[in-house]
Design an enzyme around this catalytic site. Structure first.
Site, PDB file in Angstrom:
ATOM      1  N   CYS A   1       0.862  -1.173   0.000  1.00 53.23           N
ATOM      2  CA  CYS A   1       0.000   0.000   0.000  1.00 53.23           C
ATOM      3  C   CYS A   1       0.901   1.226   0.000  1.00 53.23           C
ATOM      4  O   CYS A   1       2.125   1.120   0.133  1.00 53.23           O
ATOM      5  CB  CYS A   1      -0.930  -0.016   1.209  1.00 53.23           C
ATOM      6  SG  CYS A   1      -2.333   1.139   1.043  1.00 53.23           S
TER       7      CYS A   1
ATOM      8  N   CYS B   1      -3.959   6.149  -0.026  1.00 52.85           N
ATOM      9  CA  CYS B   1      -3.415   4.887  -0.508  1.00 52.85           C
ATOM     10  C   CYS B   1      -3.047   4.912  -1.993  1.00 52.85           C
ATOM     11  O   CYS B   1      -2.746   3.870  -2.575  1.00 52.85           O
ATOM     12  CB  CYS B   1      -4.414   3.765  -0.251  1.00 52.85           C
ATOM     13  SG  CYS B   1      -4.834   3.568   1.497  1.00 52.85           S
TER      14      CYS B   1
ATOM     15  N   LYS C   1     -12.168  -4.947   1.572  1.00 55.16           N
ATOM     16  CA  LYS C   1     -11.641  -4.114   2.653  1.00 55.16           C
ATOM     17  C   LYS C   1     -12.586  -2.929   2.835  1.00 55.16           C
ATOM     18  O   LYS C   1     -12.747  -2.105   1.943  1.00 55.16           O
ATOM     19  CB  LYS C   1     -10.233  -3.624   2.317  1.00 55.16           C
ATOM     20  CG  LYS C   1      -9.607  -2.764   3.407  1.00 55.16           C
ATOM     21  CD  LYS C   1      -8.210  -2.324   2.997  1.00 55.16           C
ATOM     22  CE  LYS C   1      -7.561  -1.435   4.043  1.00 55.16           C
ATOM     23  NZ  LYS C   1      -6.215  -0.981   3.617  1.00 55.16           N
TER      24      LYS C   1
ATOM     25  N   ARG D   1     -11.279   7.681   3.251  1.00 57.92           N
ATOM     26  CA  ARG D   1     -10.995   6.648   2.261  1.00 57.92           C
ATOM     27  C   ARG D   1     -12.266   5.987   1.724  1.00 57.92           C
ATOM     28  O   ARG D   1     -12.218   4.901   1.160  1.00 57.92           O
ATOM     29  CB  ARG D   1     -10.047   5.602   2.868  1.00 57.92           C
ATOM     30  CG  ARG D   1      -8.685   6.202   3.189  1.00 57.92           C
ATOM     31  CD  ARG D   1      -7.758   5.233   3.871  1.00 57.92           C
ATOM     32  NE  ARG D   1      -6.448   5.865   4.078  1.00 57.92           N
ATOM     33  CZ  ARG D   1      -5.647   5.619   5.093  1.00 57.92           C
ATOM     34  NH1 ARG D   1      -5.999   4.748   6.027  1.00 57.92           N
ATOM     35  NH2 ARG D   1      -4.484   6.229   5.209  1.00 57.92           N
TER      36      ARG D   1
ATOM     37  N   GLU E   1     -16.156  -7.695  -5.758  1.00 58.97           N
ATOM     38  CA  GLU E   1     -14.743  -7.323  -5.578  1.00 58.97           C
ATOM     39  C   GLU E   1     -13.858  -8.571  -5.518  1.00 58.97           C
ATOM     40  O   GLU E   1     -12.785  -8.617  -6.127  1.00 58.97           O
ATOM     41  CB  GLU E   1     -14.581  -6.512  -4.285  1.00 58.97           C
ATOM     42  CG  GLU E   1     -15.061  -5.077  -4.361  1.00 58.97           C
ATOM     43  CD  GLU E   1     -13.989  -4.146  -4.916  1.00 58.97           C
ATOM     44  OE1 GLU E   1     -12.982  -4.644  -5.475  1.00 58.97           O
ATOM     45  OE2 GLU E   1     -14.159  -2.929  -4.803  1.00 58.97           O
TER      46      GLU E   1
ATOM     47  N   LYS F   1     -11.650  -7.759   5.454  1.00 62.63           N
ATOM     48  CA  LYS F   1     -11.116  -6.906   6.508  1.00 62.63           C
ATOM     49  C   LYS F   1     -12.095  -5.755   6.762  1.00 62.63           C
ATOM     50  O   LYS F   1     -12.497  -5.095   5.796  1.00 62.63           O
ATOM     51  CB  LYS F   1      -9.752  -6.354   6.074  1.00 62.63           C
ATOM     52  CG  LYS F   1      -9.095  -5.422   7.083  1.00 62.63           C
ATOM     53  CD  LYS F   1      -7.781  -4.856   6.536  1.00 62.63           C
ATOM     54  CE  LYS F   1      -7.138  -3.928   7.582  1.00 62.63           C
ATOM     55  NZ  LYS F   1      -5.914  -3.289   7.065  1.00 62.63           N
TER      56      LYS F   1
ATOM     57  N   SER G   1      -6.959  -3.888  14.293  1.00 63.36           N
ATOM     58  CA  SER G   1      -6.471  -3.243  15.512  1.00 63.36           C
ATOM     59  C   SER G   1      -7.587  -2.853  16.470  1.00 63.36           C
ATOM     60  O   SER G   1      -7.458  -3.025  17.682  1.00 63.36           O
ATOM     61  CB  SER G   1      -5.639  -2.012  15.144  1.00 63.36           C
ATOM     62  OG  SER G   1      -6.409  -1.077  14.406  1.00 63.36           O
TER      63      SER G   1
ATOM     64  N   TYR H   1      -3.339  -9.519  15.829  1.00 62.85           N
ATOM     65  CA  TYR H   1      -2.335  -9.057  16.787  1.00 62.85           C
ATOM     66  C   TYR H   1      -2.305  -9.939  18.029  1.00 62.85           C
ATOM     67  O   TYR H   1      -1.386  -9.843  18.836  1.00 62.85           O
ATOM     68  CB  TYR H   1      -2.622  -7.593  17.162  1.00 62.85           C
ATOM     69  CG  TYR H   1      -2.641  -6.699  15.941  1.00 62.85           C
ATOM     70  CD1 TYR H   1      -1.451  -6.258  15.370  1.00 62.85           C
ATOM     71  CD2 TYR H   1      -3.839  -6.350  15.329  1.00 62.85           C
ATOM     72  CE1 TYR H   1      -1.454  -5.468  14.230  1.00 62.85           C
ATOM     73  CE2 TYR H   1      -3.855  -5.561  14.185  1.00 62.85           C
ATOM     74  CZ  TYR H   1      -2.657  -5.130  13.636  1.00 62.85           C
ATOM     75  OH  TYR H   1      -2.679  -4.376  12.497  1.00 62.85           O
TER      76      TYR H   1
END
Length: 325
Positions: free
Chosen positions: A120, A130, A195, A217, A233, A248, A274, A313
């Site tokens: 990205c 991006c 996404k 975005r 997509e 995502k 996150s 994570y």
């Protein structure tokens, strides 16, 4: 089957029974551990909104990758934060860029771990978007040329797989073409296919220093209410050469993960992002929930929805939890 002939509780009465008929099993093999790499030496800067995560220089990253490999986790996903940014994202494809350098050092030190690189431009552009900017708009076609150059540079550095995440139309085809024409036909692409323009990326933007300097975005990432569009997509990315497809975020989009798994005959990745991670950490810190149980319940739900690969994570913590079990 009606009560009293069928009593579901009969098979729940002990942990041994529950284990014997358990339908969904989470494995360390399902996990990918994301890492944030920065220039310099001896840098390990805590990310305040993501407890236990750090921006690390390559020396610390290599040591962290050794630990991750020791836990049995098969792959890491790298995000780079350069020391300078510009409008053309030149640091994204520089031969001595932060990702290119980190990949080479990791593969030299820990050759048998899979290194995936995020492809990205938001971490490398001065405006934080991006892609390339024309006026106040993100210009798609010049952006995919830069993304292709970036993906190729990662493969040249030794990346095992590249993961385009910019949500530019045609990005997978452009990267696939660049890889194939330059001797990297064997390098797979994990496409961030569905996404969404999500609020759950907030802590990541601190970690990657990638917040947009103007606007948002929403013109290129997906609108959260849409599911059919996600299938379109994904189908486009498969036609363009994707080897793995991704949804995502994960937890708010379990229905999209399940649809993708049902509709497409490719491995499905899901990114436990996150914000999903930090909410559980924050609630656990306040004593509102059991952190380990919430972690395992959330990630098992992603697996149950159909994800073959879970980027999270929590990966090191999950690996340790599974070892203890």
């Amino acid at each position: 089957m009606h009560y009293p002939l069928y009593r579901p509780r009969r098979l729940r009465k002990s942990e041994e029974f529950r284990r014997m008929i358990r339908e969904t099993r989470l494995s360390v093999d399902d996990l990918v551990s994301p890492l944030f790499v920065v220039p310099g030496k001896n840098v390990k800067k805590p990310i305040s909104s993501m407890p236990g995560n750090f921006q690390m220089s390559t020396d610390f990253i290599v040591e962290e990758v050794r630990k991750i490999k020791g836990l049995g986790i098969p792959a890491v996903l790298l995000f780079g934060i350069p020391d300078s940014k510009d409008e053309s994202a030149s640091g994204a494809f520089a031969k001595d860029g932060i990702i290119q350098t980190a990949v080479a050092e990791i593969k030299n030190a820990v050759p048998d771990i899979i290194v995936i690189t995020d492809v990205c431009l938001c971490e490398y552009t001065s405006h934080g978007h991006c892609g390339m900017i024309r006026g106040t708009e993100v210009d798609n076609d010049p952006s995919i040329d830069i993304l292709a150059e970036t993906g190729l540079s990662h493969a040249v550095a030794g990346a095992d797989m590249v993961a385009p995440s910019a949500m530019m139309d045609g990005q997978v085809f452009a990267i696939r073409k660049a890889l194939d024409q330059n001797g990297y036909a064997g390098t797979p692409i994990m496409a961030y296919s569905a996404k969404y323009a999500s609020c759950f990326y907030g802590p990541f933007r601190e970690a990657a220093e990638s917040a947009p300097q103007f606007g948002d975005r929403k013109t290129y990432q997906m609108d959260p209410p849409n599911s059919n569009e996600a299938m379109r997509e994904i189908a486009l990315d498969i036609e363009e050469g994707a080897d793995i497809i991704m949804v995502k975020p994960a937890l708010p989009y379990l229905d999209v993960i399940q649809r993708a798994k049902d509709m497409f005959d490719l491995p499905v990745a899901a990114y436990n992002v996150s914000g999903e991670f930090s909410m559980i950490k924050a609630a656990a810190k306040l004593g509102w929930i059991d952190g380990d149980r919430a972690m395992m319940e959330a990630v098992t739900a992603i697996k149950r929805a159909g994800a073959d690969i879970i980027i999270t994570y929590f990966a090191p913590e999950i690996a340790r939890f599974l070892q203890d079990q």
